[in-house]
Each structure stands twice: as structure tokens, then as C-alpha cells.
Motif scaffolding. Structure first.
Motif, PDB file in Angstrom:
ATOM      1  N   UNK A  88       7.890 -29.796   8.811  1.00  0.00           N
ATOM      2  CA  UNK A  88       7.055 -30.976   8.568  1.00  0.00           C
ATOM      3  C   UNK A  88       7.554 -32.182   9.360  1.00  0.00           C
ATOM      4  N   UNK A  89       8.862 -32.342   9.455  1.00  0.00           N
ATOM      5  CA  UNK A  89       9.404 -33.464  10.217  1.00  0.00           C
ATOM      6  C   UNK A  89       9.066 -33.321  11.701  1.00  0.00           C
ATOM      7  N   UNK A  90       9.271 -32.132  12.251  1.00  0.00           N
ATOM      8  CA  UNK A  90       8.959 -31.908  13.668  1.00  0.00           C
ATOM      9  C   UNK A  90       7.462 -31.989  13.929  1.00  0.00           C
ATOM     10  N   UNK A  91       6.659 -31.577  12.953  1.00  0.00           N
ATOM     11  CA  UNK A  91       5.201 -31.681  13.098  1.00  0.00           C
ATOM     12  C   UNK A  91       4.785 -33.127  13.358  1.00  0.00           C
ATOM     13  N   UNK A  92       5.332 -34.046  12.568  1.00  0.00           N
ATOM     14  CA  UNK A  92       4.996 -35.462  12.751  1.00  0.00           C
ATOM     15  C   UNK A  92       5.562 -35.989  14.066  1.00  0.00           C
TER      16      UNK A  92
END
Length: 307
Positions: free
Chosen positions: A166-170
Motif C-alpha cells: 500500500x505504501x509503494x502503491x501511493x
């Protein structure tokens, strides 16, 4: 007569200026090439010491599952299995790219095809804001928001591949979106007009004409985003758990190549096995960056040939 010949053969100020510019440009390019080659040589020489100086088996390093460089296994070799970090890096990279791609394409289509004026007024500042946020801020938000939410829903500690995804997605969403917007804008207007003239609806034109024409560029954007995610260190280190174990699920603590590197490189002595294996991890990261760049060039070349 000689004066005329001398005037005709004498180099003008513009030609001298052009020659000077070529020399400066060539010097700058040479320095850049030298720096890149030096980096490759330095990392490779340090990384290969694990196999040629410490006599670690390449197969055991790439496919071993036990990571404890300070300890020796039953076979007398250091426990330097890097497979858990390799699997963790590839997993968070691919998952974040899979999640980010639909959002990026949807935002780009809205900005270019559906509502160009309002889209650029609303989404463009948001994308620019996301690009300017430091990695540590993303990691802190993930640590304060995403990890507790995952802990409340799935149990456990909340740290793991899912939080990192989720962090890398953003983090990669602005990159993929921006490049996709540029690709959609580069599609010739004639394609749209021809499709509409043949009776296609607006959505049919977007889906079957514009997006298909932009496929090579969109793939390039996705691979570029994956390269960005694969090399991220600080943000992913704060939320993944940093456990050098084979991930058994998305919500158990894991690790990546970058997280192990950032934690260990400052706590080892140069020339020791512990330090050399970290340089070997850095060599894997460098080679993967090279592979991502090669893939981007191949996709771009294929798209250019189609046009």
C-alpha cells in the motif's frame, strides 16, 4: 590573393564556438560514462567478493532461505541465503504495480479524454503534491495509519508485505499517472476523429483506439514505476517488519533487499563476510535496475516500430 584565401579558410567565431561546445558536451558525457562505469566496478568488485574471497556458493546465496551472516551453518558455510529478501522485493513491487496501474490509467484517461480542464485543475496539483512528499513521510504515514488498520482487520503485528504494498502503491502512483498522461496526449488526434467519424462512441474510442495505441507507452510507465518501487528503501523499511524470513502470507513480517541493506550496511566492518554479502545484495539491486532499463528500452523500441 593570399589575404582572400586566408579570410576564406579562417575559422569563424561561430565555428570556434560550436567546436568548443562539442568539446564541452563530449567531456560531460565522458565524465558521466566514467562515473557509471566506476559505480558498476565498485559495487561488482565488492559484491563478487562474497563468492571469490569468502567462497560462498552462488546457488546457496540466491536460493538459500536462512539469513544470518555472522553464523556458520552445518555445512561450514555462512548462513547468507538471500531468497527471502529477493522474494519480498519482487512481491511488493509486482503487487504495488498491479494495484497502481488501474488507478493511474483511470486518472490519466479522466485528465486527457473525459475532463481535460477540470482534470488538470483538480488532479494535477494532487499528483504534483504526491511527487514532492519525501519517502520518510510516506513511511511514517504507513506506520501510523496503514499498519494499525491491517492489524485491526487481519490481526498480527500489521507489518508485512501488504503494508509495504500500500505504501509503494501511493508512492509510484504519481509516476505512472504522469507518464500515462504524456502517452495519451501523444496519441494523434486523427485517431480519435476517425473513430468518432465511423460511429464509435466516446468510450469505444477511448478503450479500443486511444488506449490500444498507447499500450507501449503505458507499459513503459508501469515498468518505470516498478523500478521505482524495487529500489525504495526507507519507506518500505518502516512498514514491512524487516524479518529475514520467507514470507508465508501478506500480513506476516518480511524484508526486502533495500531494507536489509539500510539496516546492516552501517553496522558491519568493511571486508568481512557480513559486509560483503550486503554488497552482493546491492549488486542484485544494480543488476535489476539495469534489467528494468533494458525492458523499458525494448518496449519503447517495439512501440516505435509499430508506429
Amino acid at each position: 590573393m593570399e589575404n582572400v584565401k586566408e579570410e576564406l579558410t579562417k575559422k569563424s567565431k561561430k565555428s570556434k564556438l560550436e567546436r568548443r561546445g562539442r568539446i564541452i558536451s563530449f567531456s560531460c558525457i565522458s565524465i558521466i560514462v566514467l562515473v557509471v562505469l566506476s559505480i558498476f566496478y565498485f559495487v561488482a568488485s565488492r559484491g563478487l567478493s562474497t563468492f571469490f574471497v569468502d567462497n560462498v556458493n552462488v546457488f546457496d546465496f540466491l536460493f538459500g532461505t536462512e539469513w544470518n551472516p555472522g553464523q556458520v551453518g552445518s555445512d561450514g558455510q555462512p548462513m547468507v541465503g538471500a531468497l527471502p529478501m529477493i522474494v519480498g522485493s519482487f512481491t511488493v513491487t509486482f503487487l504495488s504495480a498491479i494495484i497502481a496501474t488501474p488507478f493511474a490509467i483511470g486518472a490519466a484517461v479522466f485528465m486527457v479524454e473525459i475532463s481535460p480542464k477540470n482534470g488538470q485543475k483538480i488532479l494535477q496539483p494532487v499528483i504534483e503534491l504526491l511527487v514532492g512528499i519525501p519517502s520518510v513521510v510516506y513511511g511514517f504515514i504507513g506506520l501510523s495509519v496503514i499498519v494499525p488498520v491491517i492489524r485491526a482487520i487481519f490481526g498480527g503485528t500489521g507489518f508485512g508485505i501488504l503494508a509495504g504494498t500500500f505504501v509503494l502503491f501511493v508512492m509510484i502512483l504519481p509516476t505512472v499517472t504522469t507518464m500515462t498522461v504524456d502517452v495519451l496526449k501523444a496519441v494523434p488526434r486523427d485517431y480519435r476523429e476517425a473513430s468518432l467519424a465511423l460511429g464509435a462512441t466516446r468510450w469505444q474510442t477511448i478503450y479500443k483506439v486511444v488506449l490500444r495505441a498507447a499500450v507501449p507507452g503505458i507499459l513503459t510507465a508501469v515498468v518505470f514505476g516498478m523500478a521505482r518501487a524495487f529500489g525504495e528503501a526507507l519507506a518500505i523499511q518502516m512498514v514491512i517488519g524487516n524479518a529475514a524470513l520467507m514470507p508465508t502470507s501478506l500480513v506476516t513480517p518480511a524484508s526486502t533487499l533495500t531494507s536489509i541493506l539500510t539496516m546492516g550496511i552501517g553496522n558491519t566492518i568493511m571486508g568481512t563476510v557480513e559486509n560483503n554479502v550486503l554488497w552482493s545484495l546491492a549488486l542484485i539491486l544494480l543488476l535489476m535496475s539495469l534489467i528494468f532499463n533494458i525492458i523499458i528500452r525494448l518496449i519503447a523500441k517495439k512501440g516505435a516500430m509499430k508506429k
